[in-house]
Design a protein around this motif. Structure first.
Motif, PDB file in Angstrom:
ATOM      1  N   GLY A 135       0.802  -1.210   0.000  1.00 31.02           N
ATOM      2  CA  GLY A 135       0.000   0.000   0.000  1.00 31.02           C
ATOM      3  C   GLY A 135       0.836   1.261   0.000  1.00 31.02           C
ATOM      4  O   GLY A 135       2.007   1.266  -0.411  1.00 31.02           O
ATOM      5  N   THR A 136       0.226   2.325   0.507  1.00 31.36           N
ATOM      6  CA  THR A 136       0.801   3.656   0.371  1.00 31.36           C
ATOM      7  C   THR A 136       0.640   4.466   1.645  1.00 31.36           C
ATOM      8  O   THR A 136      -0.406   4.413   2.297  1.00 31.36           O
ATOM      9  N   PHE A 137       1.679   5.219   1.972  1.00 35.18           N
ATOM     10  CA  PHE A 137       1.587   6.257   2.994  1.00 35.18           C
ATOM     11  C   PHE A 137       1.648   7.610   2.288  1.00 35.18           C
ATOM     12  O   PHE A 137       2.528   7.836   1.441  1.00 35.18           O
ATOM     13  N   VAL A 138       0.745   8.490   2.643  1.00 34.34           N
ATOM     14  CA  VAL A 138       0.793   9.877   2.168  1.00 34.34           C
ATOM     15  C   VAL A 138       0.980  10.766   3.390  1.00 34.34           C
ATOM     16  O   VAL A 138       0.221  10.672   4.358  1.00 34.34           O
ATOM     17  N   ASN A 139       2.001  11.608   3.364  1.00 35.84           N
ATOM     18  CA  ASN A 139       2.343  12.465   4.493  1.00 35.84           C
ATOM     19  C   ASN A 139       2.088  13.929   4.151  1.00 35.84           C
ATOM     20  O   ASN A 139       2.516  14.399   3.096  1.00 35.84           O
ATOM     21  N   THR A 140       1.421  14.645   5.043  1.00 33.47           N
ATOM     22  CA  THR A 140       1.176  16.062   4.811  1.00 33.47           C
ATOM     23  C   THR A 140       2.363  16.885   5.296  1.00 33.47           C
ATOM     24  O   THR A 140       2.607  16.994   6.499  1.00 33.47           O
ATOM     25  N   ALA A 141       3.079  17.443   4.346  1.00 33.01           N
ATOM     26  CA  ALA A 141       4.135  18.405   4.653  1.00 33.01           C
ATOM     27  C   ALA A 141       3.523  19.802   4.509  1.00 33.01           C
ATOM     28  O   ALA A 141       2.416  20.048   4.971  1.00 33.01           O
ATOM     29  N   SER A 142       4.224  20.706   3.846  1.00 38.35           N
ATOM     30  CA  SER A 142       3.733  22.074   3.688  1.00 38.35           C
ATOM     31  C   SER A 142       4.703  22.833   2.808  1.00 38.35           C
ATOM     32  O   SER A 142       5.887  22.465   2.693  1.00 38.35           O
ATOM     33  N   ILE A 143       4.233  23.928   2.224  1.00 35.76           N
ATOM     34  CA  ILE A 143       5.153  24.843   1.562  1.00 35.76           C
ATOM     35  C   ILE A 143       6.205  25.337   2.555  1.00 35.76           C
ATOM     36  O   ILE A 143       7.344  25.615   2.178  1.00 35.76           O
ATOM     37  N   TYR A 144       5.826  25.379   3.841  1.00 40.36           N
ATOM     38  CA  TYR A 144       6.759  25.845   4.865  1.00 40.36           C
ATOM     39  C   TYR A 144       7.818  24.801   5.212  1.00 40.36           C
ATOM     40  O   TYR A 144       8.690  25.059   6.034  1.00 40.36           O
ATOM     41  N   PRO A 185       0.795  21.394   0.868  1.00 33.06           N
ATOM     42  CA  PRO A 185      -0.248  22.389   0.580  1.00 33.06           C
ATOM     43  C   PRO A 185       0.263  23.819   0.752  1.00 33.06           C
ATOM     44  O   PRO A 185       1.171  24.097   1.539  1.00 33.06           O
ATOM     45  N   GLY A 186      -0.372  24.720  -0.003  1.00 36.06           N
ATOM     46  CA  GLY A 186      -0.170  26.142   0.193  1.00 36.06           C
ATOM     47  C   GLY A 186      -1.123  26.650   1.258  1.00 36.06           C
ATOM     48  O   GLY A 186      -1.390  25.966   2.250  1.00 36.06           O
ATOM     49  N   TYR A 187      -1.661  27.834   1.057  1.00 34.54           N
ATOM     50  CA  TYR A 187      -2.590  28.424   2.024  1.00 34.54           C
ATOM     51  C   TYR A 187      -4.001  27.907   1.735  1.00 34.54           C
ATOM     52  O   TYR A 187      -4.572  28.195   0.687  1.00 34.54           O
ATOM     53  N   ILE A 188      -4.525  27.144   2.680  1.00 34.95           N
ATOM     54  CA  ILE A 188      -5.795  26.445   2.479  1.00 34.95           C
ATOM     55  C   ILE A 188      -6.917  27.198   3.192  1.00 34.95           C
ATOM     56  O   ILE A 188      -6.744  27.705   4.300  1.00 34.95           O
ATOM     57  N   ASP A 189      -8.061  27.253   2.564  1.00 40.30           N
ATOM     58  CA  ASP A 189      -9.213  27.987   3.108  1.00 40.30           C
ATOM     59  C   ASP A 189      -9.893  27.159   4.195  1.00 40.30           C
ATOM     60  O   ASP A 189     -10.908  26.508   3.972  1.00 40.30           O
ATOM     61  N   THR A 190      -9.312  27.180   5.378  1.00 41.69           N
ATOM     62  CA  THR A 190      -9.875  26.486   6.539  1.00 41.69           C
ATOM     63  C   THR A 190      -9.862  27.444   7.732  1.00 41.69           C
ATOM     64  O   THR A 190      -9.168  28.465   7.718  1.00 41.69           O
ATOM     65  N   PRO A 191     -10.605  27.117   8.787  1.00 42.70           N
ATOM     66  CA  PRO A 191     -10.682  28.006   9.962  1.00 42.70           C
ATOM     67  C   PRO A 191      -9.340  28.299  10.625  1.00 42.70           C
ATOM     68  O   PRO A 191      -9.212  29.286  11.348  1.00 42.70           O
ATOM     69  N   ILE A 192      -8.327  27.464  10.382  1.00 42.01           N
ATOM     70  CA  ILE A 192      -7.025  27.675  11.017  1.00 42.01           C
ATOM     71  C   ILE A 192      -6.409  29.018  10.623  1.00 42.01           C
ATOM     72  O   ILE A 192      -5.564  29.568  11.333  1.00 42.01           O
ATOM     73  N   GLN A 206      -0.377  35.362  -2.678  1.00 41.58           N
ATOM     74  CA  GLN A 206       0.862  34.639  -2.949  1.00 41.58           C
ATOM     75  C   GLN A 206       0.655  33.417  -3.835  1.00 41.58           C
ATOM     76  O   GLN A 206       1.614  32.716  -4.173  1.00 41.58           O
ATOM     77  N   HIS A 207      -0.603  33.150  -4.206  1.00 40.22           N
ATOM     78  CA  HIS A 207      -0.922  32.083  -5.157  1.00 40.22           C
ATOM     79  C   HIS A 207      -1.117  32.683  -6.549  1.00 40.22           C
ATOM     80  O   HIS A 207      -1.473  33.846  -6.688  1.00 40.22           O
ATOM     81  N   MET A 208      -0.941  31.892  -7.555  1.00 42.96           N
ATOM     82  CA  MET A 208      -1.090  32.382  -8.931  1.00 42.96           C
ATOM     83  C   MET A 208      -2.500  32.885  -9.215  1.00 42.96           C
ATOM     84  O   MET A 208      -2.694  33.860  -9.929  1.00 42.96           O
ATOM     85  N   HIS A 209      -3.506  32.203  -8.664  1.00 43.25           N
ATOM     86  CA  HIS A 209      -4.896  32.607  -8.912  1.00 43.25           C
ATOM     87  C   HIS A 209      -5.415  33.631  -7.911  1.00 43.25           C
ATOM     88  O   HIS A 209      -6.578  34.000  -7.948  1.00 43.25           O
ATOM     89  N   PRO A 239       3.854  19.509  -4.454  1.00 46.63           N
ATOM     90  CA  PRO A 239       3.255  20.774  -4.025  1.00 46.63           C
ATOM     91  C   PRO A 239       1.808  20.889  -4.512  1.00 46.63           C
ATOM     92  O   PRO A 239       1.507  20.566  -5.660  1.00 46.63           O
ATOM     93  N   VAL A 240       0.933  21.310  -3.622  1.00 43.98           N
ATOM     94  CA  VAL A 240      -0.451  21.633  -3.988  1.00 43.98           C
ATOM     95  C   VAL A 240      -0.648  23.069  -3.521  1.00 43.98           C
ATOM     96  O   VAL A 240      -1.302  23.352  -2.529  1.00 43.98           O
ATOM     97  N   ASP A 241       0.016  23.976  -4.234  1.00 47.70           N
ATOM     98  CA  ASP A 241       0.248  25.319  -3.708  1.00 47.70           C
ATOM     99  C   ASP A 241      -0.079  26.440  -4.678  1.00 47.70           C
ATOM    100  O   ASP A 241       0.250  27.606  -4.434  1.00 47.70           O
ATOM    101  N   ASP A 242      -0.732  26.108  -5.792  1.00 42.58           N
ATOM    102  CA  ASP A 242      -1.093  27.120  -6.799  1.00 42.58           C
ATOM    103  C   ASP A 242       0.083  28.036  -7.114  1.00 42.58           C
ATOM    104  O   ASP A 242      -0.058  29.250  -7.199  1.00 42.58           O
ATOM    105  N   GLY A 243       1.250  27.447  -7.259  1.00 38.31           N
ATOM    106  CA  GLY A 243       2.411  28.183  -7.738  1.00 38.31           C
ATOM    107  C   GLY A 243       3.240  28.879  -6.674  1.00 38.31           C
ATOM    108  O   GLY A 243       4.232  29.539  -7.010  1.00 38.31           O
ATOM    109  N   PHE A 244       2.882  28.734  -5.402  1.00 32.21           N
ATOM    110  CA  PHE A 244       3.601  29.471  -4.339  1.00 32.21           C
ATOM    111  C   PHE A 244       5.108  29.237  -4.417  1.00 32.21           C
ATOM    112  O   PHE A 244       5.901  30.176  -4.305  1.00 32.21           O
ATOM    113  N   LEU A 245       5.524  27.979  -4.563  1.00 29.23           N
ATOM    114  CA  LEU A 245       6.955  27.669  -4.581  1.00 29.23           C
ATOM    115  C   LEU A 245       7.614  27.937  -5.934  1.00 29.23           C
ATOM    116  O   LEU A 245       8.833  27.893  -6.050  1.00 29.23           O
TER     117      LEU A 245
END
Length: 249
Positions: A135-144, A185-192, A206-209, A239-245
């Motif tokens: 199987g597979t492990f997927v780990n959440t990192a960050s642009i940071y 991920p880049g900047y995600i639209d969540t309550p955080i 800071q995203h392309m869109h 990266p899932v960051d809409d171009g941030f990096l």
């Protein structure tokens, strides 16, 4: 339904990217354990997952505690019969200037954001090898994990470590049929992000869109990485960051 009968654990599954990934995986046929410190939220998401026609269970876990992550893995196998993957997604932030970042503030983020990924990979891999499952492990990192940000010394360190652990884990576990990949991920639209419209606008710029990224957009990538179609992605952090990096104006 590319993930039919696959058993996958999602940590941080009660909200945000975790919740959306639970739903995305379920739509692809996977059975899910929704794990979160927020027991009520995890139970609610498990019910949403069940409504999609797959098996789902919730589990309260403090991912910074090794024994609790081990218990989570055992619970998943007990309830779902096997284990085929983990989304090591749970995380927190604690913003402070470096000179105010005492050891407790530093370690809290390291324990939740970094150590939990090791625990998930370690106990998950041990169990999968024991069961003979792949199987597979997927780990959440960050642009940071790739760039510095003021007030985020702890978070930067933890997410950079996640990127490194993803590479090392992929190398060591490939012979056991376990693939390890990351998302940043880049900047995600969540309550955080809080409620300050000005801050949100500044981050979105800071995203392309020039928009915050919806959590379901990240979830769709995370879910894809669990499929056979993504077999050639191994050890990399996507990266899932809409171009941030990729750019700075």
């Amino acid at each position: 339904m590319e993930l039919k009968d696959q058993a996958i654990i999602v940590t941080g599954g009660a909200s945000g990217i975790g919740r959306e990934t639970c739903l995305a995986l379920a739509r692809m046929g996977a059975d899910i354990v929704v794990a979160d410190f927020n027991a009520e939220g995890a139970a609610q998401v498990a019910e949403e997952v069940k409504a999609l026609g797959v098996a789902a269970h919730s589990f309260k876990v403090d991912v910074s505690v090794a024994q609790e992550v081990e218990a989570l893995v055992d619970f998943a196998v007990e309830k779902l019969g096997t284990l085929n993957g983990l989304f090591n997604n749970a995380g927190i932030g604690l913003v402070k200037p470096f000179l105010e970042m005492d050891p407790a503030s530093y370690l809290k983020v390291i324990e939740v954001d970094q150590h939990s990924v090791y625990y998930g990979m370690y106990y998950g891999a041990k169990k999968m090898v024991e069961l003979g499952s792949k199987g597979t492990f997927v780990n959440t990192a960050s642009i940071y994990g790739s760039v510095a940000s003021r007030g985020n010394f702890n978070y930067n360190a933890a997410k950079a470590a996640v990127i490194a652990m993803t590479r090392s884990g992929a190398l060591e576990l490939a012979e056991h049929g376990i693939r390890v990949v990351g998302i940043a991920p880049g900047y995600i639209d969540t309550p955080i992000l809080g409620t300050d419209a000005g801050v949100k606008e500044q981050l979105a710029a800071q995203h392309m869109h020039k928009e915050l990224i919806a959590p379901e957009k990240v979830a769709s990538v995370a879910a894809y990485l669990f499929t056979d179609a993504a077999q050639a992605i191994n050890g990399s952090t996507v990266p899932v960051d809409d171009g941030f990096l990729a750019f700075k104006e």
